[in-house]
Design a protein around this motif. Structure first.
Motif, PDB file in Angstrom:
ATOM      1  N   LEU A  79      10.420  18.203  -3.138  1.00  0.00           N
ATOM      2  CA  LEU A  79      10.144  17.174  -4.016  1.00  0.00           C
ATOM      3  C   LEU A  79       8.975  17.370  -5.105  1.00  0.00           C
ATOM      4  CD1 LEU A  79      10.645  13.889  -2.025  1.00  0.00           C
ATOM      5  CD2 LEU A  79      12.294  15.412  -3.205  1.00  0.00           C
ATOM      6  N   ILE A 118      17.006  11.653  -5.205  1.00  0.00           N
ATOM      7  CA  ILE A 118      15.858  11.975  -4.447  1.00  0.00           C
ATOM      8  C   ILE A 118      16.050  12.128  -3.094  1.00  0.00           C
ATOM      9  CG2 ILE A 118      13.583  11.424  -3.888  1.00  0.00           C
ATOM     10  CD1 ILE A 118      13.146  10.296  -6.606  1.00  0.00           C
ATOM     11  N   GLU A 141       8.283  12.982  -7.775  1.00  0.00           N
ATOM     12  CA  GLU A 141       9.373  12.495  -7.053  1.00  0.00           C
ATOM     13  C   GLU A 141       8.562  11.977  -5.711  1.00  0.00           C
ATOM     14  OE1 GLU A 141      12.984  15.248  -8.444  1.00  0.00           O
ATOM     15  OE2 GLU A 141      11.811  15.880  -6.977  1.00  0.00           O
TER      16      GLU A 141
END
Length: 411
Positions: free
Chosen positions: A275, A268, A279
């Motif tokens: 994202l 991540i 996330e």
């Protein structure tokens, strides 16, 4: 005599719990490793001072894992090589550096206890202890696992582990309560480090800068981020008239403001596109973990609050607590501006670093959105070149250490 600010025991706890965020499936891995290492050092007759030293060694043994690719179980030798340059210039941790040097060296054969240095012996003890921690499961009584673990470790004697270390472990393994401690309360090992305030503010700064490497060296994109935030925040604090001690506390807050980010998967952190909501929710938790790690450290009452709240916004749309202007301390507001300033000047997986004009524009837009203090941003913009120069110098130093650490890890 220099005034004492915090305690080594509390700092050791922060290090252990922070590194545990990286150890999936073994929530107290650092403490378990340190606890068993301490018990083995005690069995071998080491002094209290040496037993405390091996606790620190064991808590630090895998700091180098942050610069190594994820998804592999590295040998103690590989971890030692990776951690060596990270410890580097930290005077309070030179004994850890010597342990890494010994752990990195090829001993060859099955050397006897008598021919090894203390540091080499400690590296062998810690290597064995970390293996036991990884074998010990949380889903069964500790005593039900002793026989299998002892057999596994015994089979490594004279091969991957020195025979004398295995023999020492087998003696310790006969003491039942040690296994119960190891499974249920390994954090008791921290009580063997003397309590009370025994670290000065300057000593805490040195350890906090080291912690910033553990936080940031996970990714080339953030390798010197916390250092940049720290020195930028301090310069702003100085301009705003904060006291010398407050400025030092601001420096520590800058170094550790992202400590909870150790919980965020590297995939991540280095994602090259926007994202997903799921996330981003993971990312939003990290400031909460920062608060969790720092909130009970004596002397860090302000530092922890500043660090944990640097993603709060004056308009109430920040995270993780959704605080509004009147509830966000000035230190956190300074960190917020310094964090944006530093991040925009860094390369990220999804963009290149921004030039001065773009950074200034983004900061100005943050004021318009009601996210950050206009007063602090105005000071940042008025002193932009000065702050940029200070930040750039420290970032270059830390980036060079990151590169050197990578080289050490690969050799």
């Amino acid at each position: 005599m220099e005034k004492k600010f915090t305690s080594k025991r509390a700092v050791a706890s922060v290090f252990a719990n922070a590194l545990n965020l990286l150890a999936e499936g073994t929530p107290y891995h650092q403490q378990q490793t340190a606890y068993l290492a301490y018990r083995m050092a005690n069995e071998l007759g080491y002094s209290e001072e040496d037993r405390i030293e091996i606790i620190w060694d064991a808590l630090m043994y895998d700091v180098g894992s942050v610069i190594l690719p994820e998804g592999k179980d590295y040998s103690f030798q590989e971890l030692s090589a990776a951690g060596l340059n990270m410890v580097g210039d930290v005077q309070q941790l030179q004994f850890v550096r010597r342990m890494f040097q010994a752990g990195q060296a090829e001993q060859g054969g099955d050397p006897a206890y008598e021919v090894l240095s203390k540091e080499a012996r400690f590296s062998e003890i810690i290597d064995l202890s970390r293996r036991v921690s990884k074998l010990l499961r949380q889903d069964d009584a500790a005593l039900n696992q002793v026989e299998d673990i002892c057999e596994t470790i015994s089979n490594l004697a004279g091969k991957e582990l020195n025979s004398w270390a295995v023999e020492c472990f087998l003696r310790v393994a006969k003491i039942e309560f040690i296994w119960m401690d190891l499974l249920h309360q390994p954090e008791v090992v921290l009580t063997y480090i003397p309590g009370g305030l025994d670290l000065s503010l300057d000593e805490a700064i040195e350890l906090a800068r080291f912690m910033s490497r553990v936080i940031d060296f996970r990714s080339s994109y953030t390798a010197a981020h916390s250092v940049g935030v720290a020195v930028s925040s301090v310069r702003l604090a100085e301009i705003m008239g904060m006291s010398e001690d407050e400025c030092k506390m601001m420096l520590i807050a800058g170094y550790v403001h992202d400590i909870g980010k150790l919980k965020v998967p590297k995939s991540i952190l280095e994602k090259g596109e926007k994202l997903t909501d799921e996330e981003f929710n993971i990312v939003k938790e990290y400031a909460y973990y920062t608060n969790l790690l720092l909130k009970d450290v004596p002397g860090f009452e302000q530092i922890g609050r500043w660090a944990a709240l640097h993603h709060e916004k004056l308009n109430g749309f920040g995270y993780p607590f959704g605080l509004k202007a009147g509830d966000i301390p000035m230190g956190a507001q300074i960190l917020a501006v310094a964090d944006i300033f530093s991040a925009l000047g860094e390369v990220r997986a999804y963009r290149q670093s921004l030039e001065k004009e773009a950074v200034m524009k983004t900061l100005a837009e943050s004021i318009e959105k009601g996210a950050v203090s206009g007063y602090i941003v105005e000071l940042m913009l008025k002193n932009f070149d000065d702050i940029f120069t200070i930040r750039d110098e420290e970032v270059r130093k830390e980036s060079a250490r990151y590169t050197a650490s990578l080289v050490d890890a690969e050799e």
